[in-house]
Design a protein around this motif. Structure first.
Motif, PDB file in Angstrom:
ATOM      1  N   LEU A 116      -5.543   2.260   5.291  1.00  0.00           N
ATOM      2  CA  LEU A 116      -5.898   1.355   4.200  1.00  0.00           C
ATOM      3  C   LEU A 116      -5.608  -0.099   4.573  1.00  0.00           C
ATOM      4  N   CYS A 117      -4.495  -0.332   5.250  1.00  0.00           N
ATOM      5  CA  CYS A 117      -4.178  -1.702   5.649  1.00  0.00           C
ATOM      6  C   CYS A 117      -5.227  -2.242   6.622  1.00  0.00           C
TER       7      CYS A 117
ATOM      8  N   LEU B 208      -8.261  -3.136   4.547  1.00  0.00           N
ATOM      9  CA  LEU B 208      -8.033  -4.323   3.729  1.00  0.00           C
ATOM     10  C   LEU B 208      -8.054  -5.600   4.561  1.00  0.00           C
TER      11      LEU B 208
ATOM     12  N   MET C 211       0.813  -1.205   0.000  1.00  0.00           N
ATOM     13  CA  MET C 211       0.000   0.000   0.000  1.00  0.00           C
ATOM     14  C   MET C 211       0.854   1.266   0.000  1.00  0.00           C
TER      15      MET C 211
ATOM     16  N   VAL D  86       0.383   4.332  -2.705  1.00  0.00           N
ATOM     17  CA  VAL D  86      -0.007   5.715  -2.405  1.00  0.00           C
ATOM     18  C   VAL D  86       1.141   6.713  -2.444  1.00  0.00           C
TER      19      VAL D  86
ATOM     20  N   MET E 138      -2.284   7.261   5.982  1.00  0.00           N
ATOM     21  CA  MET E 138      -3.105   6.622   4.950  1.00  0.00           C
ATOM     22  C   MET E 138      -2.764   5.147   4.810  1.00  0.00           C
TER      23      MET E 138
ATOM     24  N   ARG F  57     -12.496  -3.361  -1.858  1.00  0.00           N
ATOM     25  CA  ARG F  57     -11.521  -2.726  -0.979  1.00  0.00           C
ATOM     26  C   ARG F  57     -10.478  -1.934  -1.771  1.00  0.00           C
TER      27      ARG F  57
ATOM     28  N   ALA G 276     -10.089   6.835  -1.143  1.00  0.00           N
ATOM     29  CA  ALA G 276      -9.430   7.541  -0.046  1.00  0.00           C
ATOM     30  C   ALA G 276      -8.256   8.359  -0.551  1.00  0.00           C
TER      31      ALA G 276
ATOM     32  N   SER H 205      -9.917   2.071  -1.462  1.00  0.00           N
ATOM     33  CA  SER H 205      -8.558   2.597  -1.302  1.00  0.00           C
ATOM     34  C   SER H 205      -8.274   3.701  -2.310  1.00  0.00           C
TER      35      SER H 205
END
Length: 209
Positions: free
Chosen positions: A197-198, A201, A90, A94, A193, A155, A162, A159
């Motif tokens: 996100l993790c 997920l 991730m 990002v 972030m 998901r 976001a 992501s």
């Protein structure tokens, strides 16, 4: 002005006008007027409005996406035959975008991928995001083998949302938080972030909700 200067002026003008007014609403004549060029120059360098649109995205997204894939390669090489680390996947997704685009006018043009009518989003995503989606979804399948395909794509969709909203909606966050949250420290935003996100997920599977 030489040919490189003319091409760059056209790209700069197109990027600004597409972002401000929308892609469908921006004519080639408006772009050439803003660039101090003529239609012949646009036709010479880009052949069509569609090609000019893709050139605007490629100029910015191309290097960022290349960096994303390089970071993902490092993550997967480190994992060997095992599952790659979710936080590294991730971060690769990002960080190049946050660090490259936060606070720049290009964030508005990125928003046009979602806001433009018709099949524009499908065409842009296919050309500029398709390889990213394929590579990262494959990595996430290895990191999260318990997820169904449906959950994985939901998901991933959340992501992307976001990331896009953080790039485009920073002023709203500053207003709602009454200044407690600001967009000045991009490295801190990156860490927040990735952690967020993790967690999403790894959340409980939908069939158990």
């Amino acid at each position: 002005m030489n040919q490189v200067d003319t091409k760059t002026r056209i790209l700069d003008a197109a990027e600004r006008l597409f972002a401000e007014n929308g892609i469908a609403a921006t004519s080639l004549r408006a772009i050439t007027a803003a660039a101090g060029a003529n239609l012949a120059a646009v036709n010479y360098h880009f052949q069509s409005k569609e090609a000019l649109i893709h050139a605007c995205y490629s100029r910015r997204l191309g290097p960022a996406n290349q960096e994303r894939l390089e970071m993902l390669d490092v993550c997967q090489a480190r994992a060997g035959d095992g599952a790659p680390a979710l936080d590294e996947i991730m971060d690769a997704f990002v960080a190049p975008v946050l660090l490259g685009f936060m606070g720049t006018p290009f964030t508005a043009l990125m928003g046009r991928m979602y806001a433009e009518p018709g099949d524009f989003a499908r065409r842009v995503v296919g050309v500029h995001i398709g390889e990213i989606a394929r590579r990262f979804s494959a990595a996430l399948r290895r990191a999260l083998p318990g997820l169904t395909e449906e959950d994985l794509f939901w998901r991933m969709h959340f992501s992307v949302g976001a990331l896009a909203h953080t790039l485009a909606g920073g002023k709203l966050l500053e207003i709602l938080s009454q200044g407690r949250c600001t967009m000045g420290d991009v490295q801190a935003i990156r860490k927040r972030m990735v952690a967020f996100l993790c967690a999403g997920l790894r959340a409980q599977a939908s069939e158990n909700l």
